[in-house]
Scaffold this active site. Structure first.
Site, PDB file in Angstrom:
ATOM      1  N   ARG A 139       0.846  -1.190   0.000  1.00  0.00           N
ATOM      2  CA  ARG A 139       0.000   0.000   0.000  1.00  0.00           C
ATOM      3  C   ARG A 139       0.881   1.238   0.000  1.00  0.00           C
ATOM      4  O   ARG A 139       1.909   1.284   0.676  1.00  0.00           O
ATOM      5  CB  ARG A 139      -0.988   0.001   1.168  1.00  0.00           C
ATOM      6  CG  ARG A 139      -0.374   0.101   2.516  1.00  0.00           C
ATOM      7  CD  ARG A 139      -1.429   0.259   3.596  1.00  0.00           C
ATOM      8  NE  ARG A 139      -0.780   0.697   4.819  1.00  0.00           N
ATOM      9  CZ  ARG A 139      -1.413   1.095   5.890  1.00  0.00           C
ATOM     10  NH1 ARG A 139      -2.740   1.097   5.919  1.00  0.00           N
ATOM     11  NH2 ARG A 139      -0.749   1.482   6.957  1.00  0.00           N
TER      12      ARG A 139
ATOM     13  N   THR B 245      -1.144   7.609   0.123  1.00  0.00           N
ATOM     14  CA  THR B 245      -2.568   7.541  -0.256  1.00  0.00           C
ATOM     15  C   THR B 245      -3.298   6.371   0.405  1.00  0.00           C
ATOM     16  O   THR B 245      -4.520   6.326   0.415  1.00  0.00           O
ATOM     17  CB  THR B 245      -2.707   7.372  -1.784  1.00  0.00           C
ATOM     18  OG1 THR B 245      -2.131   6.099  -2.132  1.00  0.00           O
ATOM     19  CG2 THR B 245      -1.984   8.469  -2.546  1.00  0.00           C
TER      20      THR B 245
ATOM     21  N   ASP C  95       4.545  -2.098  11.593  1.00  0.00           N
ATOM     22  CA  ASP C  95       4.585  -2.544  10.189  1.00  0.00           C
ATOM     23  C   ASP C  95       5.013  -4.008  10.153  1.00  0.00           C
ATOM     24  O   ASP C  95       6.168  -4.345  10.442  1.00  0.00           O
ATOM     25  CB  ASP C  95       5.570  -1.665   9.405  1.00  0.00           C
ATOM     26  CG  ASP C  95       5.508  -1.971   7.914  1.00  0.00           C
ATOM     27  OD1 ASP C  95       5.660  -3.158   7.541  1.00  0.00           O
ATOM     28  OD2 ASP C  95       5.289  -1.041   7.122  1.00  0.00           O
TER      29      ASP C  95
ATOM     30  N   ASP D 189       8.029  -5.050   7.790  1.00  0.00           N
ATOM     31  CA  ASP D 189       9.307  -4.545   8.294  1.00  0.00           C
ATOM     32  C   ASP D 189       9.751  -5.315   9.534  1.00  0.00           C
ATOM     33  O   ASP D 189      10.930  -5.650   9.685  1.00  0.00           O
ATOM     34  CB  ASP D 189       9.183  -3.053   8.644  1.00  0.00           C
ATOM     35  CG  ASP D 189       9.238  -2.181   7.397  1.00  0.00           C
ATOM     36  OD1 ASP D 189       9.614  -2.700   6.326  1.00  0.00           O
ATOM     37  OD2 ASP D 189       8.894  -0.985   7.502  1.00  0.00           O
TER      38      ASP D 189
HETATM   39  C1  PRP Z   1       0.850  -4.415   5.066  1.00  0.00           C
HETATM   40  C2  PRP Z   1       0.117  -5.672   5.451  1.00  0.00           C
HETATM   41  C3  PRP Z   1      -1.073  -5.638   4.532  1.00  0.00           C
HETATM   42  C4  PRP Z   1      -1.387  -4.169   4.424  1.00  0.00           C
HETATM   43  C5  PRP Z   1      -2.562  -3.836   5.274  1.00  0.00           C
HETATM   44  O1  PRP Z   1       1.595  -4.609   3.907  1.00  0.00           O
HETATM   45  O2  PRP Z   1       0.908  -6.833   5.346  1.00  0.00           O
HETATM   46  O3  PRP Z   1      -0.834  -6.219   3.275  1.00  0.00           O
HETATM   47  O4  PRP Z   1      -0.218  -3.475   4.892  1.00  0.00           O
HETATM   48  O5  PRP Z   1      -2.952  -2.513   5.120  1.00  0.00           O
HETATM   49  P1  PRP Z   1      -4.351  -2.117   4.453  1.00  0.00           P
HETATM   50  O6  PRP Z   1      -5.394  -2.996   5.064  1.00  0.00           O
HETATM   51  O7  PRP Z   1      -4.514  -0.683   4.847  1.00  0.00           O
HETATM   52  O8  PRP Z   1      -4.227  -2.292   2.987  1.00  0.00           O
HETATM   53  P2  PRP Z   1       2.471  -3.436   3.238  1.00  0.00           P
HETATM   54  O9  PRP Z   1       1.644  -2.650   2.295  1.00  0.00           O
HETATM   55  O10 PRP Z   1       3.160  -2.676   4.320  1.00  0.00           O
HETATM   56  O11 PRP Z   1       3.503  -4.241   2.346  1.00  0.00           O
HETATM   57  P3  PRP Z   1       4.854  -4.981   2.763  1.00  0.00           P
HETATM   58  O12 PRP Z   1       4.474  -6.173   3.600  1.00  0.00           O
HETATM   59  O13 PRP Z   1       5.445  -5.386   1.468  1.00  0.00           O
HETATM   60  O14 PRP Z   1       5.705  -4.019   3.553  1.00  0.00           O
HETATM   61  N1  URA Z   2       0.126  -2.517   7.674  1.00  0.00           N
HETATM   62  C1  URA Z   2       0.892  -2.920   8.716  1.00  0.00           C
HETATM   63  O1  URA Z   2       1.881  -3.650   8.532  1.00  0.00           O
HETATM   64  N2  URA Z   2       0.558  -2.493   9.943  1.00  0.00           N
HETATM   65  C2  URA Z   2      -0.500  -1.704  10.199  1.00  0.00           C
HETATM   66  O2  URA Z   2      -0.748  -1.362  11.360  1.00  0.00           O
HETATM   67  C3  URA Z   2      -1.277  -1.302   9.103  1.00  0.00           C
HETATM   68  C4  URA Z   2      -0.946  -1.727   7.855  1.00  0.00           C
END
Ligand code: PRP
Ligand code: URA
Length: 212
Positions: free
Chosen positions: A107, A111, A203, A206
């Site tokens: 995400r 945005t 996160d 991360d």
């Molecule tokens: C995190 C998580 C979800 C998303 C949730 O991934 O693992 O996929 O955020 O957020 P949302 O419900 O608001 O869409 P992220 O986008 O951080 O990707 P990453 O695991 O590659 O860091």
């Molecule tokens: N994605 C994450 O990894 N953590 C949050 O709290 C929200 C979105």
């Protein structure tokens, strides 16, 4: 709160809550974080696969013939990268015969819109239950995008496993897909102004891969 969300199954099992509390703790580094995510997902999969189809099979024990049961449908686990990978591994430990599809979605931190960058799915997704796995259900942008991709690819029996869900995200998924059961270890309080879950665990990607 679960009464407000009839399509959500919350795992209030003491073992899962114990492990989730370590996951949430900011002092938990990526190595134990990875192990905990793996273990919780492995525990959750028992409930999420409770009613998958089985067929009778005749076998011979060292003592006599008997009839047991084996899984009869093709089960597919679909992690949303990155953080879903940590859950998928724990599920595969319990269910090594499952197939794995991959969806890459991140995400936009500004945005909060989801961006899909990878899709690798088995062709016959309708051949059995599909377990979509992603630890975080925040705004639901990512999970709704994933559900759409899976439906377009033919998934019919679709279940969603996460670890921490925000009420805002649950409402969005339920509104668009009331037929999907969401399995989660916790329903948290709310989202903050940046779309992070409170109290949450930060996160997930991360923390899982040590990229904070
Ligand atoms: C995190 C998580 C979800 C998303 C949730 O991934 O693992 O996929 O955020 O957020 P949302 O419900 O608001 O869409 P992220 O986008 O951080 O990707 P990453 O695991 O590659 O860091
Ligand atoms: N994605 C994450 O990894 N953590 C949050 O709290 C929200 C979105």
């Amino acid at each position: 709160m679960p009464g407000e969300f009839p399509n959500v199954i919350v795992f209030d099992h003491p073992l899962i809550q114990h492990k989730l509390t370590y996951l949430r703790d900011r002092t938990t580094s990526h190595r134990p974080f990875r192990a905990l995510l793996y273990q919780i997902a492995g525990l959750m999969v028992f409930e999420a696969t409770r009613n998958v189809p089985t067929r009778p099979v005749e076998i011979e024990t060292p003592m006599e013939m008997t009839v047991g049961r084996r899984l009869s449908a093709k089960i597919t686990v679909v992690p949303v990268l990155r953080a879903g990978l940590g859950m998928a591994e724990g599920i595969l430990e319990m269910m090594p015969e499952a197939r794995v599809g991959h969806l890459g979605i991140f995400r936009d931190e500004r945005t909060l819109e989801p961006h899909a960058y990878l899709k690798r799915l088995p062709r016959d997704l309708d051949a059995g239950p599909v377990l979509l796995v992603d630890p975080m259900l925040a705004t639901a942008g990512s999970s709704l995008a994933a559900i759409r991709m899976l439906r377009d690819a033919g998934a019919r029996d679709l279940r969603f496993l996460c670890l921490v869900a925000a009420p805002e995200g649950i409402r969005r998924v339920t509104k668009e897909h009331p037929e999907i059961t969401i399995y989660t270890a916790a329903i948290d309080r709310c989202l903050n102004e940046k779309g992070y879950i409170l109290p949450g665990l930060g996160d997930a990607g991360d923390r899982l891969y040590g990229t904070e």
